[in-house]
Structures are given as C-alpha cells and as structure tokens.
Design a protein around this motif. Structure first.
Motif, PDB file in Angstrom:
ATOM      1  N   ALA A   1       1.463 -15.277  -3.190  1.00 50.96           N
ATOM      2  CA  ALA A   1       2.776 -15.210  -3.831  1.00 50.96           C
ATOM      3  C   ALA A   1       3.549 -14.038  -3.245  1.00 50.96           C
ATOM      4  CB  ALA A   1       2.643 -15.055  -5.349  1.00 50.96           C
ATOM      5  N   PRO A   2       4.874 -14.058  -3.339  1.00 55.28           N
ATOM      6  CA  PRO A   2       5.662 -12.924  -2.842  1.00 55.28           C
ATOM      7  C   PRO A   2       5.435 -11.669  -3.671  1.00 55.28           C
ATOM      8  CG  PRO A   2       7.026 -14.890  -3.178  1.00 55.28           C
ATOM      9  CD  PRO A   2       5.717 -15.140  -3.848  1.00 55.28           C
ATOM     10  N   GLY A   3       5.613 -10.524  -3.019  1.00 56.35           N
ATOM     11  CA  GLY A   3       5.599  -9.245  -3.708  1.00 56.35           C
ATOM     12  C   GLY A   3       7.013  -8.704  -3.830  1.00 56.35           C
ATOM     13  N   ALA A   4       7.124  -7.418  -4.137  1.00 49.31           N
ATOM     14  CA  ALA A   4       8.439  -6.827  -4.358  1.00 49.31           C
ATOM     15  C   ALA A   4       9.292  -6.836  -3.096  1.00 49.31           C
ATOM     16  CB  ALA A   4       8.274  -5.401  -4.880  1.00 49.31           C
TER      17      ALA A   4
ATOM     18  N   ALA B   1     -10.507 -19.990   5.776  1.00 52.04           N
ATOM     19  CA  ALA B   1     -10.152 -19.054   4.711  1.00 52.04           C
ATOM     20  C   ALA B   1     -10.583 -17.651   5.126  1.00 52.04           C
ATOM     21  CB  ALA B   1     -10.835 -19.449   3.403  1.00 52.04           C
ATOM     22  N   THR B   2      -9.727 -16.668   4.852  1.00 53.87           N
ATOM     23  CA  THR B   2     -10.062 -15.289   5.196  1.00 53.87           C
ATOM     24  C   THR B   2      -9.535 -14.351   4.125  1.00 53.87           C
ATOM     25  OG1 THR B   2     -10.024 -13.637   6.986  1.00 53.87           O
ATOM     26  CG2 THR B   2      -7.975 -14.833   6.550  1.00 53.87           C
ATOM     27  N   LEU B   3      -9.815 -13.083   4.265  1.00 48.07           N
ATOM     28  CA  LEU B   3      -9.443 -12.087   3.266  1.00 48.07           C
ATOM     29  C   LEU B   3      -7.949 -11.774   3.346  1.00 48.07           C
ATOM     30  CD1 LEU B   3     -12.469  -9.717   3.915  1.00 48.07           C
ATOM     31  CD2 LEU B   3     -12.234 -11.349   2.037  1.00 48.07           C
ATOM     32  N   HIS B   4      -7.352 -11.561   2.193  1.00 48.75           N
ATOM     33  CA  HIS B   4      -5.929 -11.232   2.136  1.00 48.75           C
ATOM     34  C   HIS B   4      -5.721  -9.803   2.635  1.00 48.75           C
ATOM     35  CE1 HIS B   4      -1.888 -10.656   0.532  1.00 48.75           C
ATOM     36  NE2 HIS B   4      -1.834 -11.952   0.301  1.00 48.75           N
ATOM     37  N   PRO B   5      -4.652  -9.549   3.393  1.00 49.21           N
ATOM     38  CA  PRO B   5      -4.438  -8.175   3.889  1.00 49.21           C
ATOM     39  C   PRO B   5      -4.288  -7.147   2.773  1.00 49.21           C
ATOM     40  CG  PRO B   5      -2.518  -9.588   4.300  1.00 49.21           C
ATOM     41  CD  PRO B   5      -3.642 -10.482   3.908  1.00 49.21           C
ATOM     42  N   ALA B   6      -3.771  -7.547   1.613  1.00 49.40           N
ATOM     43  CA  ALA B   6      -3.679  -6.597   0.501  1.00 49.40           C
ATOM     44  C   ALA B   6      -5.065  -6.142   0.060  1.00 49.40           C
ATOM     45  CB  ALA B   6      -2.933  -7.233  -0.670  1.00 49.40           C
TER      46      ALA B   6
ATOM     47  N   ILE C   1      -7.683   0.857  15.455  1.00 46.42           N
ATOM     48  CA  ILE C   1      -6.436   1.571  15.747  1.00 46.42           C
ATOM     49  C   ILE C   1      -5.251   0.630  15.630  1.00 46.42           C
ATOM     50  CG2 ILE C   1      -5.155   2.783  17.552  1.00 46.42           C
ATOM     51  CD1 ILE C   1      -7.850   3.851  18.555  1.00 46.42           C
ATOM     52  N   ALA C   2      -5.404  -0.600  16.140  1.00 42.85           N
ATOM     53  CA  ALA C   2      -4.316  -1.580  16.068  1.00 42.85           C
ATOM     54  C   ALA C   2      -4.009  -1.958  14.633  1.00 42.85           C
ATOM     55  CB  ALA C   2      -4.691  -2.818  16.875  1.00 42.85           C
ATOM     56  N   TRP C   3      -5.024  -1.935  13.775  1.00 40.29           N
ATOM     57  CA  TRP C   3      -4.824  -2.287  12.369  1.00 40.29           C
ATOM     58  C   TRP C   3      -4.344  -1.097  11.532  1.00 40.29           C
ATOM     59  CZ3 TRP C   3      -9.423  -5.916  10.618  1.00 40.29           C
ATOM     60  CH2 TRP C   3      -9.260  -7.143  11.253  1.00 40.29           C
ATOM     61  N   GLY C   4      -4.195   0.036  12.149  1.00 38.92           N
ATOM     62  CA  GLY C   4      -3.640   1.181  11.420  1.00 38.92           C
ATOM     63  C   GLY C   4      -4.658   2.028  10.695  1.00 38.92           C
ATOM     64  N   ALA C   5      -5.947   1.950  11.070  1.00 39.17           N
ATOM     65  CA  ALA C   5      -6.956   2.780  10.409  1.00 39.17           C
ATOM     66  C   ALA C   5      -6.682   4.249  10.717  1.00 39.17           C
ATOM     67  CB  ALA C   5      -8.354   2.389  10.892  1.00 39.17           C
ATOM     68  N   ASP C   6      -6.676   5.070   9.686  1.00 41.09           N
ATOM     69  CA  ASP C   6      -6.380   6.487   9.876  1.00 41.09           C
ATOM     70  C   ASP C   6      -7.395   7.403   9.211  1.00 41.09           C
ATOM     71  OD1 ASP C   6      -5.802   5.990   7.293  1.00 41.09           O
ATOM     72  OD2 ASP C   6      -3.711   6.624   7.349  1.00 41.09           O
ATOM     73  N   GLU C   7      -8.549   6.859   8.838  1.00 41.31           N
ATOM     74  CA  GLU C   7      -9.583   7.688   8.250  1.00 41.31           C
ATOM     75  C   GLU C   7     -10.937   7.061   8.525  1.00 41.31           C
ATOM     76  OE1 GLU C   7      -9.514   7.872   4.031  1.00 41.31           O
ATOM     77  OE2 GLU C   7      -8.904   5.790   3.792  1.00 41.31           O
ATOM     78  N   ALA C   8     -11.967   7.906   8.550  1.00 40.77           N
ATOM     79  CA  ALA C   8     -13.331   7.436   8.795  1.00 40.77           C
ATOM     80  C   ALA C   8     -14.045   7.242   7.469  1.00 40.77           C
ATOM     81  CB  ALA C   8     -14.089   8.442   9.665  1.00 40.77           C
TER      82      ALA C   8
ATOM     83  N   GLY D   1       6.057  -6.732   3.468  1.00 45.76           N
ATOM     84  CA  GLY D   1       5.728  -5.432   2.910  1.00 45.76           C
ATOM     85  C   GLY D   1       4.607  -4.762   3.682  1.00 45.76           C
ATOM     86  N   VAL D   2       3.920  -3.849   3.024  1.00 42.45           N
ATOM     87  CA  VAL D   2       2.834  -3.111   3.673  1.00 42.45           C
ATOM     88  C   VAL D   2       1.720  -4.055   4.112  1.00 42.45           C
ATOM     89  CG1 VAL D   2       1.106  -1.312   3.348  1.00 42.45           C
ATOM     90  CG2 VAL D   2       3.381  -1.040   2.355  1.00 42.45           C
ATOM     91  N   SER D   3       1.301  -4.972   3.231  1.00 41.92           N
ATOM     92  CA  SER D   3       0.246  -5.917   3.602  1.00 41.92           C
ATOM     93  C   SER D   3       0.721  -6.863   4.696  1.00 41.92           C
ATOM     94  CB  SER D   3      -0.213  -6.707   2.375  1.00 41.92           C
ATOM     95  OG  SER D   3       0.849  -7.482   1.846  1.00 41.92           O
ATOM     96  N   GLY D   4       2.026  -7.184   4.708  1.00 46.76           N
ATOM     97  CA  GLY D   4       2.558  -8.039   5.768  1.00 46.76           C
ATOM     98  C   GLY D   4       2.511  -7.374   7.124  1.00 46.76           C
TER      99      GLY D   4
END
Length: 275
Positions: A129-132, A244-249, A21-28, A143-146
């Motif tokens: 790297a930066p995004g838009a 090292a961990t997974l990128h949020p994107a 929920i804290a990470w914004g999950a909205d589907e199962a 952005g969204v991943s941030g």
C-alpha cells in the motif's frame, strides 16, 4: 603453513560488500547473533515489580461478536469492484474504474497511487500500500523504502524508468500507514488481477507478505514463500511465474535480512537472463 586465500571466495566477499554499499549500508552488525533466550537480570527490589494480573477466562459470554455488519457493508462494494475491474480494457480505464469505486480509504488519502514505470517491460512488482510520501506524490515506492528498492534492483540491472513496472495492492494510503485489512485487500484484488492481465508481464515480484499471501492465497509467511518460484493463474492471461521477496521497509528495520533479499534478486536475474 599459510593457506593462500581462495580467489572465488574473495571475489564473492567483495561482491557482497559492493552490494551492501549500493544498498546504502552505513553500519556494521555484530559477528554473532545475540542470545535473547537467556532470562533477564532480576531487579534488586522484587517488591517494586507489580505482579501480572491473572488471565481472564474467556467464555461464550465474553467472546466478541462476529463483525457481520462490517462484512456485510463491504459486500455491495466488492460486487461493484468486480464489475468495474472486468469492464476495464486499458490502464487508463482501470485507473478511472478504481477512482469510481467508493472506499473509506479515499476519505483519508490525498491521491490515488496507481503505478509507475514501463508497462511493457515484462517485469511487474507489486507491493502492499502507499505510504505518506507516495500519498503526496501519487506514485508508488518514492519514500525511503522506495529508494532502497531502486538501489536493490539497480544492482541486478533493473530500473523502473527502463525495464520495470510498479504498483500496490491498495491504491489509497491506509490511515497512519496501518496494515491493510482483509476486507480492503479483498476489495481491491479484482483490480490488481485485472491490472496484471492488461500489462501481461512475463515475471511477477511480490514485495512483502501482504501482497504475497493475498495474491497467492497462502497462509504461509513471507519467510517461507520467498526464495522460490510460484505460479499465479490470472483470469484473462493464464499462469504467470511469481517470485515473493522481502519488502524494502522490512529490510530497513532488519538489515541482516538483506542477504536473503540478495539471494532472491539473483534468482530473478537468472530467470530474466533465460527469458
């Protein structure tokens, strides 16, 4: 005879639900993974399916020539990058040195994206790297991943405005958000290492495979590099522990991988608590 539920298991499941929920999950997601190894159904009219062209043999005459000209073109800039990075003795001086370096990325980007957060926090996060959105605002991970990244780290008590410092391998947005080339990564690596030496973090977190493989000089992918501590020997500073961990994107595209990311965050939290 009914067996009463295990209180520890129930608490763990509730904690995992709160995290989603804290990470914004909205589907199962589905209970079981799909078997994508089964052959697809054959079309009723096989004649309508065009035959695949035969592979063309690749001989010495058809192999592409090495891009020696492109490599040679980066050589003067790479040498200058090392000199500029070595001469920076503060974050402001490092930012000015990056801005002074000639790079084709500057021609297509809007703003230099340097860093955000608290340099004295002891925890430094490095992405790709930066995004838009980052290019428009001049800040990393906005952005969204941030926003997902912020929720992820807030779940273990880490906030960029209080106890974290964020930056990227590349300070300029690649055109079209494409993956940085090896030449671009090598060009800006001296600045990243100097950045680390100036900030002097006690822990480093590499977000995604590009940052992890570039700075750890590893051929392994992020799925093999994540989940354990590494050590990075930084010139002028010495060894620094790296996670090292997974990128949020990536997590936005693969929500099922959040379990591995959560395990990495717990590993980081335990190390921060010991420190």
């Amino acid at each position: 005879m009914d067996v009463p539920p295990d209180p520890d298991e129930t608490a763990a499941l509730l904690a995992a639900l709160d995290l989603q929920i804290a990470w914004g999950a909205d589907e199962a997601l589905e209970e079981a993974p799909q078997d994508r190894t089964r052959p697809r159904a054959v079309l009723a009219d096989p004649v309508s399916v065009p035959a695949a062209p035969a592979p063309r043999p690749v001989g010495p005459a058809t192999r592409p020539a090495p891009a020696g000209g492109a490599v040679a073109a980066f050589a003067p800039a790479a040498a200058r990058a090392g000199d500029l990075a070595a001469g920076a003795d503060s974050l402001e001086a490092l930012r000015e040195a990056i801005a002074a370096l000639d790079s084709p990325l500057k021609d297509t980007a809007s703003k230099l994206v340097f860093a955000d957060g608290v340099p004295e926090s002891g925890l430094m996060l490095i992405g790709e790297a930066p995004g838009a959105d980052e290019d428009r605002q001049g800040l990393p991970f906005v952005g969204v991943s941030g926003r997902l990244l912020d929720r992820m780290f807030e779940s273990i008590g880490v906030r960029r405005a209080e106890n974290a410092y964020l930056t990227n391998i590349l300070p300029w947005r690649p055109p079209g958000n494409r993956t940085p080339t090896d030449a671009e990564i090598n060009l800006f690596t001296p600045f990243v290492l100097r950045h680390i030496a100036i900030v002097r973090p006690r822990h480093l977190v590499f977000l995604g495979g590009t940052a992890a493989k570039a700075l750890l000089r590893s051929r392994e992918g992020i799925t093999r590099l994540r989940g354990r501590w590494h050590s990075l020997d930084v010139p002028g500073l010495g060894p620094v522990p790296v996670l090292a961990t997974l990128h949020p994107a990536y997590l936005l595209r693969q929500p099922s991988a959040k379990r591995e990311a959560w395990a990495d965050l717990r590993l980081l939290r335990r190390s921060l608590d010991r420190a």
